[in-house]
Design a protein around this motif. Sequence first.
Motif, mmCIF file in Angstrom:
data_model
loop_
_atom_site.group_PDB
_atom_site.id
_atom_site.type_symbol
_atom_site.label_atom_id
_atom_site.label_comp_id
_atom_site.label_asym_id
_atom_site.label_seq_id
_atom_site.Cartn_x
_atom_site.Cartn_y
_atom_site.Cartn_z
ATOM 1 N N ASP A 164 0.993 4.065 -3.172
ATOM 2 C CA ASP A 164 0.235 5.246 -2.767
ATOM 3 C C ASP A 164 0.555 6.406 -3.705
ATOM 4 O OD1 ASP A 164 -1.562 6.628 -1.344
ATOM 5 O OD2 ASP A 164 -0.429 6.714 0.534
ATOM 6 N N ARG B 75 0.830 -1.208 0.000
ATOM 7 C CA ARG B 75 0.000 0.000 0.000
ATOM 8 C C ARG B 75 0.861 1.254 0.000
ATOM 9 N NH1 ARG B 75 -4.181 0.529 4.816
ATOM 10 N NH2 ARG B 75 -2.204 0.733 5.964
ATOM 11 N N GLN B 76 1.976 1.220 0.729
ATOM 12 C CA GLN B 76 2.870 2.366 0.739
ATOM 13 C C GLN B 76 3.586 2.541 -0.600
ATOM 14 O OE1 GLN B 76 2.990 4.522 3.222
ATOM 15 N NE2 GLN B 76 1.478 3.305 4.359
ATOM 16 N N SER C 14 -2.593 7.909 -8.106
ATOM 17 C CA SER C 14 -2.668 7.202 -6.827
ATOM 18 C C SER C 14 -3.258 5.827 -7.103
ATOM 19 C CB SER C 14 -3.531 7.977 -5.826
ATOM 20 O OG SER C 14 -3.592 7.287 -4.593
ATOM 21 N N SER D 78 -6.639 0.108 -8.974
ATOM 22 C CA SER D 78 -6.467 -0.508 -7.651
ATOM 23 C C SER D 78 -6.406 -2.027 -7.731
ATOM 24 C CB SER D 78 -7.604 -0.072 -6.725
ATOM 25 O OG SER D 78 -8.865 -0.369 -7.306
ATOM 26 N N ILE E 169 -3.708 3.104 -5.525
ATOM 27 C CA ILE E 169 -4.598 2.448 -4.564
ATOM 28 C C ILE E 169 -5.988 3.072 -4.550
ATOM 29 C CG2 ILE E 169 -4.928 1.864 -2.134
ATOM 30 C CD1 ILE E 169 -2.720 0.307 -3.530
ATOM 31 N N SER E 170 -6.049 4.399 -4.617
ATOM 32 C CA SER E 170 -7.337 5.094 -4.499
ATOM 33 C C SER E 170 -8.027 5.330 -5.837
ATOM 34 C CB SER E 170 -7.134 6.448 -3.794
ATOM 35 O OG SER E 170 -6.213 7.260 -4.509
ATOM 36 N N GLY F 201 4.004 7.340 -3.157
ATOM 37 C CA GLY F 201 4.775 6.156 -2.849
ATOM 38 C C GLY F 201 6.010 6.023 -3.723
ATOM 39 N N ILE G 139 -5.138 -3.318 1.970
ATOM 40 C CA ILE G 139 -4.935 -2.210 1.041
ATOM 41 C C ILE G 139 -6.169 -1.313 0.966
ATOM 42 C CG2 ILE G 139 -4.612 -1.681 -1.415
ATOM 43 C CD1 ILE G 139 -2.662 -3.985 -1.551
#
Length: 321
Positions: free
Chosen positions: A155, A151-152, A174, A182, A176-177, A158, A260
């Motif tokens: 990001d 996740r880091q 981003s 994702s 993840i978001s 990241g 995540i």
Amino acid sequence: MAPQASSMVGASRVNQTVPYGIRTPRWRSALSRNGPGYLFLLPWFVGFLGLTLGPALISLWLSLTDYNLLQAPNFVGLANYVRIATADGKFIASMQVTLLYVILSVPLKLVFALLVALALNRGIRGLPVYRAIFYLPSLLGSSVAIAVVWRQLFDGDGLVNVALWNLFGIEGPSWISNPDYSLYTLVVLAIWQFGSPMIIFLAGLRQIPTDMYEAASLDGASKLRMFFKITLPLLTPVIFFNAVVQTIDAFKAFTPAYVISSGTGGPINSTLFYTLYLYQEAFGFFRMGYAAALAWILVVIIALFTAFSFLSSRYWVHYDD
């Protein structure tokens, strides 16, 4: 003929002199012969009945009830299954996400594992060290710590986006978001855990006779032709085993999506795995009966896939016989 007749008469007299009531029963004689084996199997029987079969039967019964952990189960019959089939949009969404994850992650993981196994099979030095290094992600990949690191990495600020900007001048999203990317971060995480099928592929490659390659080389066959005509056909049992095992594991994936997405399955249900949705129903809304019905549907899906795999294997899996 006379000696045979006399022996038969003697045997009948012996049988008449032994009373039937004192004969050792069959089950008792079998128990006396196999008793030590049953004794050694007793822990397995206890574990199977207490930890596998018993909970499975209780879960099947709970799937027919309305149960919230605080009150006694209320029998509702097939109402949970009817609701899943007719009035649960999140069930459809979670199945779509899970199927897409399985379709993408399993073939890519197997292809990558096979390529690495082919490279290691060339007889490089320090092979045990490389095997250990490549196998390590399979041991750590399903842990919470690796999911947090992943996740880091993906990001908005990241390491992945930092590398893209510093090396290529690309401003990455981003991952993840963003619902468009994702799920693919979880696919990459699954591919990174290629060590387990890689070890199995490497063992299968070591079993292929080298004289077959030598004969094909004398006939003028290229490396690519030998791969498709010798390596792949003789490796199909290993491919079949890896495909079944990895697909079942992909259907059961839970930890990466939970960590995540912080347990939400977001954004916009893009990482709502089936197991994560099951967890939400069970421990988020305390609908244990409904969650049990979802679990049994997953069991049926995996069983159907496994049965289809075994039925279709006769057309493409080649054994020695």
